[in-house]
Design an enzyme around this catalytic site. Structure first.
Site, PDB file in Angstrom:
ATOM      1  N   HIS A 198       0.834  -1.205   0.000  1.00 26.90           N
ATOM      2  CA  HIS A 198       0.000   0.000   0.000  1.00 26.90           C
ATOM      3  C   HIS A 198       0.865   1.251   0.000  1.00 26.90           C
ATOM      4  CE1 HIS A 198       0.801   0.569   4.215  1.00 26.90           C
ATOM      5  NE2 HIS A 198       0.191  -0.552   4.574  1.00 26.90           N
ATOM      6  N   HIS A 202       4.022   1.436   2.291  1.00 31.03           N
ATOM      7  CA  HIS A 202       5.184   0.690   1.806  1.00 31.03           C
ATOM      8  C   HIS A 202       5.825   1.428   0.625  1.00 31.03           C
ATOM      9  CE1 HIS A 202       2.300  -2.652   3.147  1.00 31.03           C
ATOM     10  NE2 HIS A 202       3.203  -2.553   4.099  1.00 31.03           N
ATOM     11  N   CYS A 209       0.662 -10.642  21.854  1.00 31.39           N
ATOM     12  CA  CYS A 209      -0.287 -10.153  20.843  1.00 31.39           C
ATOM     13  C   CYS A 209       0.052 -10.828  19.524  1.00 31.39           C
ATOM     14  CB  CYS A 209      -0.200  -8.635  20.699  1.00 31.39           C
ATOM     15  SG  CYS A 209      -1.151  -8.065  19.270  1.00 31.39           S
ATOM     16  N   CYS A 263       0.916  -8.302  16.657  1.00 36.78           N
ATOM     17  CA  CYS A 263       2.267  -7.722  16.674  1.00 36.78           C
ATOM     18  C   CYS A 263       3.333  -8.798  16.692  1.00 36.78           C
ATOM     19  CB  CYS A 263       2.492  -6.869  17.919  1.00 36.78           C
ATOM     20  SG  CYS A 263       1.352  -5.528  18.108  1.00 36.78           S
ATOM     21  N   CYS A 267      -3.588  -4.504  23.808  1.00 36.51           N
ATOM     22  CA  CYS A 267      -2.403  -4.211  23.000  1.00 36.51           C
ATOM     23  C   CYS A 267      -2.509  -2.767  22.496  1.00 36.51           C
ATOM     24  CB  CYS A 267      -2.351  -5.170  21.808  1.00 36.51           C
ATOM     25  SG  CYS A 267      -1.335  -4.544  20.471  1.00 36.51           S
ATOM     26  N   HIS A 326      -3.145  -2.782  18.537  1.00 35.53           N
ATOM     27  CA  HIS A 326      -4.353  -3.386  17.955  1.00 35.53           C
ATOM     28  C   HIS A 326      -5.608  -3.208  18.795  1.00 35.53           C
ATOM     29  CE1 HIS A 326      -1.093  -5.479  15.817  1.00 35.53           C
ATOM     30  NE2 HIS A 326      -1.949  -5.500  14.823  1.00 35.53           N
ATOM     31  N   LYS A 340      -6.099   6.941  10.081  1.00 36.54           N
ATOM     32  CA  LYS A 340      -5.158   5.849   9.841  1.00 36.54           C
ATOM     33  C   LYS A 340      -5.688   4.958   8.701  1.00 36.54           C
ATOM     34  CE  LYS A 340      -2.295   2.805  12.400  1.00 36.54           C
ATOM     35  NZ  LYS A 340      -1.916   2.093  13.551  1.00 36.54           N
ATOM     36  N   LYS A 385      -7.719  -1.672   6.507  1.00 36.98           N
ATOM     37  CA  LYS A 385      -8.566  -2.487   5.642  1.00 36.98           C
ATOM     38  C   LYS A 385     -10.021  -2.321   6.025  1.00 36.98           C
ATOM     39  CE  LYS A 385      -6.475  -6.707   3.985  1.00 36.98           C
ATOM     40  NZ  LYS A 385      -6.232  -8.059   4.402  1.00 36.98           N
TER      41      LYS A 385
HETATM   42  N1  MSP Z   1       8.323  -6.771   8.721  1.00 37.39           N
HETATM   43  C1  MSP Z   1       8.428  -5.633   9.555  1.00 37.39           C
HETATM   44  C2  MSP Z   1       9.700  -4.881   9.286  1.00 37.39           C
HETATM   45  C3  MSP Z   1      10.942  -5.671   9.450  1.00 37.39           C
HETATM   46  S1  MSP Z   1      12.335  -4.759   9.007  1.00 37.39           S
HETATM   47  C4  MSP Z   1      13.636  -5.631   9.505  1.00 37.39           C
HETATM   48  C5  MSP Z   1       7.249  -4.704   9.310  1.00 37.39           C
HETATM   49  N2  MSP Z   1       6.606  -4.841   8.146  1.00 37.39           N
HETATM   50  S2  MSP Z   1       5.384  -3.919   7.644  1.00 37.39           S
HETATM   51  O1  MSP Z   1       4.885  -4.514   6.437  1.00 37.39           O
HETATM   52  O2  MSP Z   1       4.444  -3.729   8.679  1.00 37.39           O
HETATM   53  O3  MSP Z   1       6.026  -2.573   7.238  1.00 37.39           O
HETATM   54  C6  MSP Z   1       6.151  -1.504   8.114  1.00 37.39           C
HETATM   55  C7  MSP Z   1       6.744  -0.361   7.339  1.00 37.39           C
HETATM   56  O4  MSP Z   1       5.917  -0.048   6.194  1.00 37.39           O
HETATM   57  C8  MSP Z   1       6.846   0.948   8.084  1.00 37.39           C
HETATM   58  O5  MSP Z   1       7.953   1.035   8.940  1.00 37.39           O
HETATM   59  C9  MSP Z   1       6.925   1.907   6.918  1.00 37.39           C
HETATM   60  O6  MSP Z   1       8.165   1.818   6.297  1.00 37.39           O
HETATM   61  C10 MSP Z   1       5.874   1.339   5.986  1.00 37.39           C
HETATM   62  N3  MSP Z   1       4.537   1.810   6.335  1.00 37.39           N
HETATM   63  C11 MSP Z   1       3.451   1.042   6.599  1.00 37.39           C
HETATM   64  N4  MSP Z   1       2.374   1.869   6.805  1.00 37.39           N
HETATM   65  C12 MSP Z   1       2.761   3.155   6.685  1.00 37.39           C
HETATM   66  C13 MSP Z   1       2.076   4.386   6.660  1.00 37.39           C
HETATM   67  N5  MSP Z   1       0.782   4.495   6.866  1.00 37.39           N
HETATM   68  N6  MSP Z   1       2.800   5.482   6.386  1.00 37.39           N
HETATM   69  C14 MSP Z   1       4.125   5.441   6.103  1.00 37.39           C
HETATM   70  N7  MSP Z   1       4.796   4.304   6.099  1.00 37.39           N
HETATM   71  C15 MSP Z   1       4.198   3.162   6.554  1.00 37.39           C
HETATM   72  O7  MSP Z   1       6.993  -3.881  10.152  1.00 37.39           O
END
Ligand code: MSP
Length: 654
Positions: free
Chosen positions: A18, A21, A126, A129, A143, A146, A300, A303
Site C-alpha cells: 500500500h 510501503h 499479541c 504484533c 495491546c 491493535h 489511519k 482495511k
Molecule cells: N516486517 C516488519 C519490518 C521488518 S524490518 C527488519 C514490518 N513490516 S510492515 O509490512 O508492517 O512494514 C512496516 C513499514 O511499512 C513501516 O515502517 C513503513 O516503512 C511502511 N509503512 C506502513 N504503513 C505506513 C504508513 N501508513 N505510512 C508510512 N509508512 C508506513 O513492520
C-alpha cells in the site's frame, strides 16, 4: 569511490503493498539516485519478511500453504517496485535459503559467546504484533497497537542478553547525536534506554506452537523469533557472513549502511538491532532515518475502513512522477502527513502544472517563435539576469544540502525558489515586448538565461522524478550523461551548459493540470471547513481596490508563523542594509536570520524583542550569510515597526 547503502524495512507478506510501503521504498530510491548523482556507488535494498504466526494464519484463511501464500504476496511487492520506477539492487526474502543459513550463523555466534540463554518466560502475547507485552506496556489491558486483548502465555524460551549492551548503546547514541534522526525519535529511544533496565529479548518460539520459522542451530525444538530473523536481512542481503573479511565482497563494500523505517518499528531498529550487532562484533549502522505515517484524510489507513491507498492505481491516475513528487514534497520527514486526492491535485497543479510545467512550456514556445527553437546566444547580462542566476545557484546549493540531511520537503521548496523566480523574471522582462521593439540581442539573452537556469533545476530533479527530469534535460538539448561528482559540480558551479545554435524542443507539456476531485470524494480538511461555514453571500466578491488579490485559505495555512525571541543582533558584516540576528524559536538551536531593517533600528535595541517570524521559508544566502526565516514588520509611509507578540518563543500564530 565512496559507497552508500540504503535499506527499507522488509515488508510483511500478510497484506498487499500500500501507500505506506510505497512511500518508504520511493524515498529509498530517491536517496539512492541522489547519492548516485553525488557520484557515489549507491546500493538500495528491500524485500519481504515472511515468517511468523501471522503468515500462517493468513495462509490458512486463504486456503493455501504458507509457502504458496508467501510466494504470491512477495511477488506482488517485487513486481510493484519497477512499476514505480524504483531501482532496488537487491530483493531479499527471509525464506531464501542463504538468509536462513546466515541467521543461524548469527544465532550460533551469540549463543557461543554466552549472550543467548534459556529461561522461563510469561507474558502477554499479541498475535497481531507477534510479540510479548509487559503489563506496563498494555493500555487498559489491551495491546496498544491493535486494541485487542493479548493472550497470557508462559513457556520456556531462549533470550538474548540485550540489557548487557544497554549502557554501550546509550553511550553510542549520546556520542553520535544523529545516529537516530530526526531528533524526536532519538529522544524516544534514549527515554527507553533511560527508563530502567531493558528486558532481555525473547528470540525463540517453541515448534509446538509455531513451525514457520528458522530453526535454532542449537535447539531443534525451537524456531527463531521473527524480529531476530528479519533484522538480520540488512547484512545477509550483502552475503554476510560468507564475505565478512573479504575486502572485495559486498559486506565490506557497503556496510555500515543507512536504514529507513517508519516510527512504528523504532524500537526493534533503535534497540534490538544495534545491540544484536554489538553482540556479534559487527559495526553499527550509520543512521536510522525515521519517518512518520501517511494518514488518509487524517485517518489511519486500514482495511476495515476501506481507505487503503493502492500506490499503483494512484501513480496511474495522477502520473508516476507527479505521485513521487507529491510524496517527497508533502511529507515533512519525521512527521505524519495527510494523503487525499484533493491534496495531491492541489500540490501537483500548483508546483508542477503551474510553476514548473508552465515555465518549460512558455519558454520553449517563445524560443520556438523568436529563434526557430535554436538556443540563442548570451549577450551582455543585466543585473536582473545576475540576480536570477544567483537565486538559482542558491536554490541548487540549498537543495543538495537539505536533501542530504533528509529534509526532502524543504529541499524541494528551496528548488522552487528559482522556479518561481524564473516565472517572475519572464513577466518582468516581457520577452514579447523586446520582440515587438526589435531588441533581439536582449531577447536572446533573456531566453538563454532562462534556459540555462531551467537546466540546472531539471537536472537536480532526477532523483525524485527520473523520467520527467530526463525528458526536460533532453528538451533542452542536453540528454543526461554519466552521473558523477564532477558532473554535479559542473551543473551547480557553472552557468553555461547549453550549446548556442542547437535546435531544442519547441514545446513541453509534461505536467497536465489535474481535475479537482468531486467534493464527496475528497472532504476538505477540518480547518478549512470553518472558512467555508461563513455565509457565502457576505463575502466580498473581490478585495478592496489596491489590495492584493484574495488567496485560498489553504494557502494561508501553509504559513508557519511563530514567535521568536531575539537573542543577539548585529550589523551584517557584508551589507549596510542588513542586520544579522540569532532568534530563539523554541527549537534546539537558535536560527540565524538576516533582515533588511538596518536603516530603521539599532541592533542593540532589538535584543530581547519577541518578534513574529515566518519559519518555513527555505534557507537563503544573503550576502554570504544563511538566513533561516523572515522577521515581519509593519510599514506605514517611511516608518517601520517590528511585529511583536507577548508569548513564549516558538508559540505558533494562527
Ligand atoms: N516486517 C516488519 C519490518 C521488518 S524490518 C527488519 C514490518 N513490516 S510492515 O509490512 O508492517 O512494514 C512496516 C513499514 O511499512 C513501516 O515502517 C513503513 O516503512 C511502511 N509503512 C506502513 N504503513 C505506513 C504508513 N501508513 N505510512 C508510512 N509508512 C508506513 O513492520
Amino acid at each position: 569511490m565512496k559507497s552508500y547503502y540504503i535499506t527499507t524495512p522488509i515488508y510483511y507478506v500478510n497484506a498487499r503493498p500500500h501507500l505506506g510501503h510505497a512511500y518508504s521504498t520511493i524515498v529509498a530510491d530517491t536517496l539512492k539516485r541522489f547519492h548516485r548523482m553525488l557520484g557515489e556507488d549507491a546500493r538500495m535494498q528491500t524485500g519481504t519478511d515472511e515468517h511468523g504466526d501471522k503468515i500462517v494464519k493468513a495462509a490458512d484463511a486463504a486456503g493455501q500453504t504458507p509457502q504458496e501464500f508467501v510466494d504470491g504476496i512477495s511477488s506482488l511487492f517485487r513486481n510493484l517496485w519497477p512499476q514505480l520506477n524504483i531501482e532496488n539492487d537487491g530483493f531479499i526474502r527471509t525464506t531464501d535459503p542463504e538468509h536462513k543459513k546466515a541467521v543461524q550463523v548469527l544465532l550460533q555466534r551469540l549463543y557461543d559467546k554466552g549472550d543467548i540463554y534459556y529461561g522461563e518466560y510469561g507474558g502477554h502475547y499479541c498475535y497481531g504484533c507477534e510479540r510479548f507485552y509487559t503489563e506496563k506496556e498494555l493500555e487498559d489491558g489491551l495491546c496498544p497497537q491493535h486494541q485487542t486483548k493479548p493472550e497470557y502465555i508462559s513457556e520456556k524460551n531462549y533470550f538474548f542478553k540485550m540489557s548487557k549492551y544497554q549502557e554501550q548503546l546509550k553511550q553510542h547514541i549520546l556520542d553520535n547525536p544523529d545516529f537516530i534522526r530526526p531528533e524526536r525519535y532519538r529522544n524516544e529511544v534514549l527515554a527507553m534506554l533511560e527508563g530502567g533496565v531493558l528486558e532481555d529479548l525473547c528470540i525463540s518460539r517453541p515448534k509446538s506452537r509455531l513451525t514457520w520459522g528458522i530453526e535454532l542451530p542449537f535447539d531443534k525444538d525451537y524456531v527463531s523469533y521473527v524480529w531476530f530473523d528479519a533484522l538480520a536481512n540488512y547484512i545477509t542481503a550483502l552475503d554476510w557472513p560468507n564475505n565478512e573479511n573479504d575486502a572485495a565482497g559486498k559486506f565490506q563494500q557497503y556496510w555500515p549502511g543507512e536504514h529507513l523505517v517508519a516510527k512504528d518499528i523504532l524500537k526493534p531498529h533503535g534497540i534490538f538491532w544495534p545491540t544484536m550487532l554489538m553482540a556479534a562484533g559487527i559495526p553499527l549502522y550509520k543512521h536510522l532515518n525515521v519517518h512518520g505515517y501517511w494518514l488518509v484524510k487524517d485517518t489511519k489507513m486500514s482495511k476495515s475502513l476501506g481507505n487503503v491507498v493502492d500506490p499503483l492505481k494512484a501513480a496511474e491516475h495522477f502520473g508516476l512522477d507527479a505521485f513521487r513528487y507529491f510524496l517527497i514534497r508533502e511529507m515533512n520527514f519525521g512527521s505524519d502527513a495527510s494523503y487525499s486526492a484533493e491534496a495531491i491535485t492541489t500540490r501537483v497543479n500548483a508546483d508542477l502544472a503551474n510553476d514548473l510545467g508552465n515555465l518549460f512550456s512558455r519558454v520553449l514556445s517563445m524560443n520556438a517563435k523568436y529563434f526557430g527553437s535554436k538556443v540563442p546566444a548570451l549577450g551582455e547580462p543585466l543585473e536582473a539576469d545576475d540576480i536570477l542566476c544567483e537565486t538559482t545557484d542558491n536554490g541548487a546549493q540549498n537543495f543538495v544540502q537539505l536533501f542530504g540531511e533528509m529534509r526532502f520537503s524543504q529541499a524541494l521548496e528551496a528548488l522552487w525558489v528559482p522556479v518561481r523566480a524564473m516565472n517572475k523574471y519572464v513577466d518582468e522582462q516581457a520577452p514579447w515586448t523586446l520582440a515587438k521593439n526589435g531588441e533581439t540581442e536582449r531577447l536572446g539573452t533573456v531566453i538563454r538565461t532562462l534556459l540555462e537556469n531551467m537546466y540546472k533545476v531539471c537536472y537536480l530533479l532526477w532523483p525524485i522524478m527520473p523520467n520527467s527530469s530526463a525528458t526536460m534535460q533532453a528538451q533542452l538539448g542536453r540528454p543526461q550523461g554519466e552521473l558523477s561528482e564532477a558532473a554535479l559540480k559542473d551543473v551547480i558551479n557553472y552557468r553555461m551548459h547549453l550549446r548556442t545554435g542547437l535546435e531544442i524542443a519547441s514545446a513541453s507539456n509534461l505536467f497536465p493540470r489535474l481535475e479537482m476531485p468531486k467534493e464527496e470524494e475528497a472532504p476538505k480538511p477540518k480547518k478549512e471547513k470553518k472558512a467555508k461555514e461563513a455565509p457565502k453571500q457576505e463575502a466580498p466578491a473581490a478585495p478592496a481596490e489596491g489590495a492584493k488579490p484574495f488567496i485560498e485559505f489553504a494557502d494561508f495555512q501553509k504559513l508557519d508563523l511563530r514567535v521568536g525571541t531575539i537573542l543577539a543582533a548585529e550589523q551584517h558584516p557584508n551589507a549596510d542594509k542588513l542586520l544579522r540576528f540569532d532568534v530563539d524559536l523554541g527549537e534546539e538551536k537558535p536560527r540565524q536570520i538576516c533582515s533588511g531593517i538596518a536603516a530603521h533600528f539599532k541592533p542593540e535595541d532589538l535584543v530581547g524583542a519577541k518578534v513574529v517570524v515566518v519559519a518555513n521559508l527555505p534557507p537563503r544566502k544573503l550576502r554570504g550569510l544563511e538566513s533561516q526565516g523572515m522577521i515581519l514588520t509593519a510599514e506605514f509611509g517611511d516608518k517601520l515597526t517590528l511585529l511583536t507578540a507577548d508569548a513564549p518563543s516558538g508559540s505558533t500564530i494562527a
